[in-house]
Each structure stands twice: as C-alpha cells, then as structure tokens.
Design an enzyme around this catalytic site. Structure first.
Site, PDB file in Angstrom:
ATOM      1  N   GLU A  35       9.233  13.620 -16.617  1.00  0.00           N
ATOM      2  CA  GLU A  35       9.743  12.757 -17.681  1.00  0.00           C
ATOM      3  C   GLU A  35      10.096  13.678 -18.839  1.00  0.00           C
ATOM      4  O   GLU A  35       9.271  14.504 -19.235  1.00  0.00           O
ATOM      5  CB  GLU A  35       8.681  11.754 -18.144  1.00  0.00           C
ATOM      6  CG  GLU A  35       9.236  10.823 -19.207  1.00  0.00           C
ATOM      7  CD  GLU A  35       8.178   9.943 -19.877  1.00  0.00           C
ATOM      8  OE1 GLU A  35       6.979  10.159 -19.647  1.00  0.00           O
ATOM      9  OE2 GLU A  35       8.581   9.040 -20.633  1.00  0.00           O
ATOM     10  N   ARG A 266      -4.468  17.447  -9.426  1.00  0.00           N
ATOM     11  CA  ARG A 266      -3.739  18.231 -10.407  1.00  0.00           C
ATOM     12  C   ARG A 266      -4.548  19.463 -10.792  1.00  0.00           C
ATOM     13  O   ARG A 266      -5.745  19.549 -10.547  1.00  0.00           O
ATOM     14  CB  ARG A 266      -3.420  17.371 -11.619  1.00  0.00           C
ATOM     15  CG  ARG A 266      -4.664  16.933 -12.363  1.00  0.00           C
ATOM     16  CD  ARG A 266      -4.374  15.866 -13.403  1.00  0.00           C
ATOM     17  NE  ARG A 266      -3.122  16.107 -14.078  1.00  0.00           N
ATOM     18  CZ  ARG A 266      -2.464  15.187 -14.786  1.00  0.00           C
ATOM     19  NH1 ARG A 266      -2.944  13.971 -14.868  1.00  0.00           N
ATOM     20  NH2 ARG A 266      -1.356  15.472 -15.391  1.00  0.00           N
ATOM     21  N   LYS A 276       0.406  16.249 -22.185  1.00  0.00           N
ATOM     22  CA  LYS A 276       1.593  16.458 -23.017  1.00  0.00           C
ATOM     23  C   LYS A 276       1.407  15.819 -24.395  1.00  0.00           C
ATOM     24  O   LYS A 276       1.835  16.356 -25.402  1.00  0.00           O
ATOM     25  CB  LYS A 276       2.833  15.857 -22.340  1.00  0.00           C
ATOM     26  CG  LYS A 276       3.437  16.777 -21.294  1.00  0.00           C
ATOM     27  CD  LYS A 276       4.855  16.354 -20.935  1.00  0.00           C
ATOM     28  CE  LYS A 276       4.845  15.438 -19.733  1.00  0.00           C
ATOM     29  NZ  LYS A 276       6.211  15.110 -19.259  1.00  0.00           N
TER      30      LYS A 276
END
Length: 668
Positions: A35, A266, A276
């Site tokens: 994104e 992850r 983020k």
RNA sequence: UGGCCCAUGGUGUAACUGGCAACACGUCUGUUUUUGGUGCAGAAGAGUCUAGGUUCGAGCCCUAGUGGGCCAACCA
C-alpha cells in the site's frame, strides 16, 4: 559451484506440490502488493524476497501491484519510493499495476453480486453495525437492512456511486453469515462512500472498495497463482476464498485460474519497530531526520547507512521462512553487511578520537609517503600513498600510561607498529593542569621487521583532512519497544542514538564521493553521507568491526569469584537450570514446585558471569527467565549486589504477562 | 467464553517415519596476520513444551493439556 542444496521452505514445498499435482509451470505467477502509504522497511524485504525469490526460482512473472484503495492515506511520493527501493534491491517486476486499475471491473462484479442477492446496502451508523457484529466469542445479529430488495439495493448502490450521499451514509456489504465464528465472514463491508481525491483515479470515484474485496479479486484478475502474505491475514483466507467462489462463475472463461493465499510469519528485528504508522510518527515528530534517516529500519535508511542490496538479500535468505513468531537478532544483519563490505570496501585510516603523538627523533620538516594496500581481501584493489610526518594523531583509546601485557597498544616504554609506517616507542607524556594527557612523545625506529604485538592506525597531523563522522546506536533501548502493554514505544527511544564526531581522515579521502564505502581500519565500515558537499566530508558509520578486545575488557574488572569451570563431563548448573526453565511454565503445579526447588539448589553453583547472558532471553520465553530469576534470587541472597543489568532484568520481568515470572520478580 | 495459527540449542531455520537431531548467527579455544578485523582449525550448547496414544520404531501421525500469537477499523 555446487551451491549446497538449500532446504526448501514451506511455501516452496507448496508450489512444488502444486506442480506435481498438475499445475503447469507457465501458470506460476506472484505479486508484491504494497500500500503506498509509507516507505518500505526491512520487514518488507522478507515479503519481497519470498515472492520475487519464487519468481527467480521458477522463472515466473512477479507483479508489483499497489494496493491503493484508500485515497485518504496514499500518495505518489510513496509509490516512487517503493519502486526505487525494490529496484535498488535488484528485483525486476513483470508489470507495474494498481488495484485502482480494476475499480470498474470490481464495481461490475459487485452489481452482479447484488443481483444474485449476495450483497446488500446497509444504511446504519458504523456504531450500530459494530454492535451487531458481535465479538470473537459472541455471534453477531443481522442488520435490519439485510433483506432489502434487489431493486432497492441496485438503486442505492448506483446513487452511492453517483455521489448522491455523504461519507458514511451507506455501505455495500456482502451477505454471508452473521454467526460465523470468523468475524470477517459476518457480512463484511465491500464499499464505502468516500469523497476523496485518489492519486490515480482523481475524482472519478466516490465509492472505494475495501481490502478484502479488492485484494483477492486483483489477484484473480492478474491470475496470480500464489498470493503470499503475512500471518495476520490467515483469518482473511476464508473471505478471500468466498469472494472468489462468487466471482469465478461470472468470469471463468476469461480468468480460469483461482489464486491461492498462503501466509508466513513476518520478520521482526530486535531493538526496532516495523509499523509504518509508528515509523511515520518518528518522522513527523522529528525524532529522525526523515524516512531515510540512517537509523531507520527502512530500506532507504539502510541504504543511506551503507547497507548494500547484497547484504540485505543475504540476510533475508538466512532468516528463513516459517509460520512461527520470531525475533531476529540484529547481529545477523550486521554479520551480513560486514561479510559483504569486508570483500569490497577499500581500507583507509581515520582517527575519530584523536590524541597527538610527537615523534621527537623524526625531523620536523620531513615527510614521507608510504605505500598502503587498499584491500588485503582483494589483490586487484591496488594501493595508494599515505603521508607521514613527525606529528600524528592516534586514538585516545590506543594509549595508556600503564597497562597489562594484554593491552597490545601503546604504553609508556612500549613499542607499537604504525600501520604502513614505522615502529614507535612512547617515551613520555605531556599533561595539562588537570592532569589530562595532551601529547605523547615518542621515538621511532626504521627497523620495521621487528616483532611487535600491536598495530595502530594513525593520521599525519599536517596532512589530515577534517570530516564529520556520524556514529549511530540503536534507535530504541528496548529489545521489543512496541510490545509493552500500557507503554508507548516512544518511551523507549534512545536519546543517544546519534553521535556527531569531528574526525581526522587521511588525505586520500578528500575527494570521496557520496555513497562511497570504506573500512576505517580497526574501527568499522563507513560511507559518505548524502549531506557531504564540496569541501565538507560527512561519513556514516555503517557498522563497527567485530571487536573481541572490547568484549574482553569488562570481564577483566568483574572477576571477583572466578570459579574454575567444573569437569567437562559434568554439565554446568546454569545449563541445567536453562533446561528446567524452558519447560517450567508448562509443568503441572506440583512438578513445578519440585523443579523450582532444584533450580534454587543448582543456583548455588552459578556465578554471576554465567547468569548475566540469560538476562537477554527472549521475552516470550518466560520459563527461562523464571529460571534466571530464581538463580538471581539465590545470588542476591549470597551477597551479590544489584547492578543496572539486574535491575533492568527485574523491572522487565515485573511488566511481563506471565504471572509466575512477575511473582518471582516481585520477591526481589 | 468462540474460531484459526504456532511450539526443535541463546537466536533463526533444517531434518525422506528409522544409525549419535543438522546448518547459520552468537559464544568460547587455538592459529595466521603490519586491522585485537578477515581467514583457517576446533569446542561448548538442544534430545525436539507436557501427558497419553498409534507403531518394532515419532520433532515428525492422533488425542488432550499447557504456553504464545491473531481475529470485534467505513485500514491494508
């Protein structure tokens, strides 16, 4: 040649299996779907490495698809940065695509779902809908609008699209099952009204599709065979599959392949954060100078810091792929960059914390230029000239008036080799009024064949070039800054993560270009920062050299009750304790009591030096930490004094979720 | 009072059901070296969360337990 056949990770196994079950190799296709709402970080490199790695392995296309369905957060700047970073890592995408390219197709399918009574327009407030949604342990209830007629739904949806309604007035929902134990299946939202400017579609749309609807169908449209994402999307898989089942009959001919979503754990790195949103906060609050601040775990930050694409790809390879929660130690990343730079970085001399040495028997007006090898690891790297004179700088740390034989550096009356030059002997020191050494007086000999223990780097005072050196420390003082309930990650910011030093470097560096990388001998790897300009050198410290002397030093002081290690064939008490601790939290109560007593007994044979490393035990290993805590209690009882490490360990334990650990810690 | 996922040395990953659980980082020795770096040689460190079961044989399969993670944004 024979690359040791690396074991396949579980996703590669899945692909292999699919291939064996008849899938054609030509049908393999992957994608990386960021994104564009922030910069890529080291965590993303794992996802990138997996999908692009698969692409390389099977010679299959990998699309770069921007998941741009939320115009409120997304910007072109991020698109550009993401492309730059992926290219820099050395990957090539097959197609640059955008979810927003599929808005029309998505809309058409949505209309069809309404006609098939698989979607409906809801007109409640978000609060009302949230209430009806239930909780993970409690089923939801149907919306009063759930049974609107197809005609009404169609009309409303059309008008949503036409912009007749304000934000939030209506949404389109899939009609699935409000009682599904998986909350994502409880009539998830497909579209929301959003009057916002989109970085690509401008003002064409005022309804925007949600992630689940968009992402899966984008995979489908692109005919992605394996859609790989991180673990938290596992619950989404059921919805992902549901949407595809609805759409497939509508487009089977055009899009015959049904993508498959699989999830991996992850990457987490110790002493840093990967969110983020949180990284953005560091940028916005000027904790760092920007997304590419060399202390940031972003790809652009690592790049500026001096990390190479090679080193990062190696790192990702070493980290592996699995489904287990993990925290990778930064030392692995550091190993990878050292390994790479060791082979490529030219060696130079720089003094970061100078003290002047006057060589009294060397003529003041004389200078010599010595040949210096550029890289002992690379014969092709050649050599350069380094100037020598009667006044040089060495590191303050490299001199002591008195020191033991273990100190290989310069001491009064001792000799040491100057790298690429002569051997000198320290004769006397000059001190100021406060007793600080201001100058060392030494004599040199031209006989360089002599055997001396130490070799120092140095820079001729007269020829030295000044440079700014930025030395970095970890951005956070806590191993897992964003994992403490009730404590904000900002509380753990390391106030001393940046140290600016005025250093002296050898003159060959005067013309060094931005980005150039060097090994400052005996110190570490450094690169020329973007801030450097004509006449102003600025270096970043990428990473230090391994330093076994620095590690050995503290030991010398804390050696009070140095016990001789026991017989080799007898297991050390500390390791037995570790083993007990590992299982501790899972034991039945009575067994636990027994083990606890044994640990306390064993603890009597443990020295503090043995125990301290255990303070660093991973947070999730509560049992091992309990074992360490119990051991610590015995040591304290026997007169050990608390120090900073001990206090930290106890404090951290008190905040833990594990009650047993908290209880043991509370006793101290 | 639900569902899903996970559990192998300090850390991260391996292990075709079957010879003493492997590799990397880290740690420690020794050695080479005009970098206390690199290289080279070597060592210590787990018996695979617990309890059962299946089997001649189980990290690997089954059951239960324990522990950890994820799921209630008109975010992705």
């Amino acid at each position: 040649m024979s690359e040791e056949t690396k074991a396949l990770h579980f996703i590669e196994h899945i692909v292999e299996e699919d291939l064996q079950n008849g899938m054609s190799k030509e049908d393999l296709r992957f994608r990386f779907p960021p994104e564009p709402n922030g910069y890529l970080h080291i965590g993303h490199t794992k996802a990138i490495g997996i999908s692009f790695g698969l692409g390389e392995r099977y010679n299959a296309p990998v699309n770069l698809r921007f998941d741009d369905t939320n115009p409120a957060k997304e910007e072109q700047e991020y698109v550009d940065a993401i492309k730059r970073d992926i290219s820099w890592l050395g990957y090539t995408w097959a197609n640059e695509l955008y979810s927003s390219d599929y808005f029309q197709q998505l809309y058409d399918w949505a209309v069809q779902l309404i006609k098939d009574e698989k979607a409906y327009v809801d007109s409640q407030t978000s609060e009302a809908m949230a209430a009806q949604k239930g909780t993970p342990t409690q089923v939801g209830t149907n919306s009063p609008y759930r049974d609107r007629s197809v005609a009404e739904n169609l009309d409303l949806f059309q008008r949503m699209k036409d912009g007749e309604f304000p934000n939030g007035a209506h949404i389109l929902r899939a009609k699935i099952d409000m009682e599904d134990p998986n909350m994502l299946m409880r009539d998830p939202i497909m579209y929301r009204v959003m009057h916002a400017h989109h970085h690509r579609t401008g003002n064409d749309w005022c309804i925007y599709p949600m992630y689940d609807w968009t992402h899966g169908e984008s995979d489908y449209i692109e005919q992605v065979s394996h859609s790989l994402c991180s673990l938290e999307f596992k619950p989404h898989r059921k919805l992902y599959d549901w949407f595809k089942e609805q759409v497939y009959p509508l487009s089977a001919e055009q899009y015959p392949l049904i993508p498959k979503q699989r999830e991996f754990a992850r990457l987490n790195l110790s002493y840093t954060i990967m969110s983020k949103r949180k990284l953005l906060k560091l940028v916005e609050e000027n904790v760092v100078s920007g997304w590419n601040d060399p202390r940031m775990p972003t790809i652009s930050g690592l790049r500026r810091r001096g990390y190479t694409p090679n080193s990062i790809r190696k790192f990702i390879e070493k980290v592996g792929v699995a489904k287990r929660e993990n925290v990778i130690d930064v030392s692995l990343l550091e190993f990878c960059i050292r390994e790479d730079l060791n082979k490529t970085a030219p060696r130079v001399m720089a003094v970061l914390d100078p003290i002047k040495v006057v060589i009294t028997n060397y003529p003041a007006d004389k200078e010599e230029w010595f040949e210096a090898e550029n890289n002992p690891e690379d014969a092709a790297a050649g050599s350069r000239k380094v100037p020598f004179s009667n006044e040089i700088y060495i590191e303050k740390d490299d001199f002591k008036e008195e020191a033991s034989d273990k100190f290989f550096r310069l001491k009064l009356g001792g000799e040491v080799r100057l790298k690429n030059a002569y051997i000198i002997k320290a004769e006397e020191v000059v001190k100021d009024a406060n007793g600080n050494i201001t100058e060392i007086h030494a004599t040199y000999t031209e006989d360089t064949t002599k055997k001396v223990k130490g070799t120092l780097h140095w820079v001729s005072v007269k020829h030295a070039v000044q440079a700014e050196v930025r030395e970095y420390d970890r951005l956070f003082i806590d191993e897992a800054p964003d994992s403490h309930e009730g404590k904000d990650f900002m509380e753990f910011i390391n106030p001393n993560s940046l140290k600016i030093i005025e250093a002296f470097v050898e003159p060959s560096l005067a013309e060094a270009k931005i980005g150039a990388q060097f090994q400052f001998q005996r110190l570490g790897y450094f690169n020329v920062d973007d801030d450097a300009s004509e006449g102003k050198l600025v270096f970043n410290k990428t990473v230090g050299l391994r330093d076994s002397w620095a590690k050995a030093k503290p030991k010398a002081n804390t050696n009070p009750n140095q016990q001789k290690p026991q017989q080799q064939n007898q297991r050390k008490a500390i390791s037995v304790i570790q083993q007990f601790g590992k299982k501790y939290t899972n034991l039945p109560e009575e067994k636990q009591a027994k083990v606890r007593a044994e640990i306390l007994e064993l603890a009597k044979e443990v020295s503090y030096e043995e125990l301290e490393p255990l303070f660093g035990t991973a947070v999730k290993k509560a049992g091992t930490r309990i074992g360490a805590m119990l051991t610590l209690s015995v040591l304290l009882e026997n007169g050990l004094e608390k120090n900073e490490a001990i206090n930290d360990f106890i404090e951290k334990a008190l905040e833990d979720k594990n009650e047993l650990l908290v209880a043991e810690a509370a006793k101290l």
